[in-house]
Design a protein around this motif. Structure first.
Motif, PDB file in Angstrom:
ATOM      1  N   VAL A   1      -7.027  -0.855   3.998  1.00 34.83           N
ATOM      2  CA  VAL A   1      -6.487  -1.117   2.664  1.00 34.83           C
ATOM      3  C   VAL A   1      -7.327  -0.413   1.599  1.00 34.83           C
ATOM      4  CG1 VAL A   1      -6.124  -2.915   0.926  1.00 34.83           C
ATOM      5  CG2 VAL A   1      -5.383  -3.292   3.278  1.00 34.83           C
TER       6      VAL A   1
ATOM      7  N   ALA B   1      -6.407   3.168   1.594  1.00 35.09           N
ATOM      8  CA  ALA B   1      -5.051   3.410   1.096  1.00 35.09           C
ATOM      9  C   ALA B   1      -4.972   3.297  -0.424  1.00 35.09           C
ATOM     10  CB  ALA B   1      -4.068   2.433   1.739  1.00 35.09           C
ATOM     11  N   LEU B   2      -5.659   2.320  -0.999  1.00 40.30           N
ATOM     12  CA  LEU B   2      -5.537   2.066  -2.435  1.00 40.30           C
ATOM     13  C   LEU B   2      -6.604   2.768  -3.272  1.00 40.30           C
ATOM     14  CD1 LEU B   2      -4.626  -1.751  -2.429  1.00 40.30           C
ATOM     15  CD2 LEU B   2      -3.089   0.207  -2.697  1.00 40.30           C
TER      16      LEU B   2
ATOM     17  N   CYS C   1       0.833  -1.211   0.000  1.00 39.28           N
ATOM     18  CA  CYS C   1       0.000   0.000   0.000  1.00 39.28           C
ATOM     19  C   CYS C   1       0.862   1.253   0.000  1.00 39.28           C
ATOM     20  CB  CYS C   1      -0.931  -0.015   1.208  1.00 39.28           C
ATOM     21  SG  CYS C   1      -2.235  -1.259   1.130  1.00 39.28           S
TER      22      CYS C   1
END
Length: 231
Positions: A134, A137-138, A96
């Motif tokens: 996640v 983050a992405l 990430c």
């Protein structure tokens, strides 16, 4: 599956919960859909996914800055092809961070890729919180929580958006299909070699459920694309 080229990131915060099996099934499904996926196995030096697709998989060591550059650079240079990235639990934070440093999500979208994250939510409540981290983050086009019925999941019922369910597999069957010479794609095409008759229905139901779920991503990704175009 969606006609647009897609980068699939397969990950979880915990180990031994079916992540590489999911990556295998996805790769074989794409091949059966006449796609040409290329895989990146981030579990260097072990190479769990690479053992099943040695001719179309690169092993990546995320601790190597040049390897990280090659990972993202080769994907962006290969627009029009699907990619499957198998990220081991211990490497998720580093992946990430590296994706953020490279501006990967925006760059991939500029190249015409969809970004789809398949995250196995384990039975520990912390896994659900890690999944949210996640996704934040992405910022993928599509984030799909995955439930593995064999291990259980903290994912609550009725969450909005698509989810994917991995049906239970008999432990003896799991041992059979884990052999690197066993081809899930071959079984999908009718080759039952090595699978006892009493286990064939279990494997067939497992694979059919995943294939059906994977095909359901197409309208979800297309809808996201239309919404983005209207902004």
């Amino acid at each position: 599956m969606t006609a647009e080229a897609t980068v699939y990131v397969i990950c979880s915060d915990l180990t031994r919960n079916g992540k590489t099996l999911l990556a295998r099934t996805l790769t074989d499904h794409l091949l059966l859909e006449s796609r040409d996926p290329f895989c990146f196995d981030l579990s260097a030096p072990e190479g769990g996914l690479r053992a099943y697709f040695p001719g179309r998989t690169t092993l990546v060591d995320l601790t190597d800055e040049r390897a990280r550059d090659r990972l993202f650079g080769s994907i962006l240079a290969g627009a029009g092809r699907d990619y499957v990235i198998d990220v081991p639990a211990a490497r998720v934070p580093a992946f990430c961070e590296a994706a953020g440093d490279h501006g990967f999500t925006a760059a991939a979208q500029d190249k015409g890729f969809h970004l789809c994250v398949l995250y196995i939510v384990d039975r520990d409540e912390k896994s659900l919180h890690a999944a949210v981290g996640v996704e934040d983050a992405l910022l993928p086009d599509l984030f799909v929580p995955v439930v593995n019925r064999f291990i259980g999941s903290a994912l609550p019922e009725g969450v909005p958006g698509p989810t994917l369910v991995m049906a239970k597999i008999d432990p003896e069957l799991q041992a059979i299909i884990s052999h690197r010479r066993f081809s899930l794609r071959g079984f999908m095409l009718g080759d039952n070699t090595g699978v006892p008759p009493r286990m064939q229905a279990n494997l067939r139901n497992f694979l059919h459920g995943l294939q059906t779920g994977l095909r359901d991503f197409e309208p979800a990704l297309s809808l996201r694309q239309l919404r983005s175009a209207d902004l």
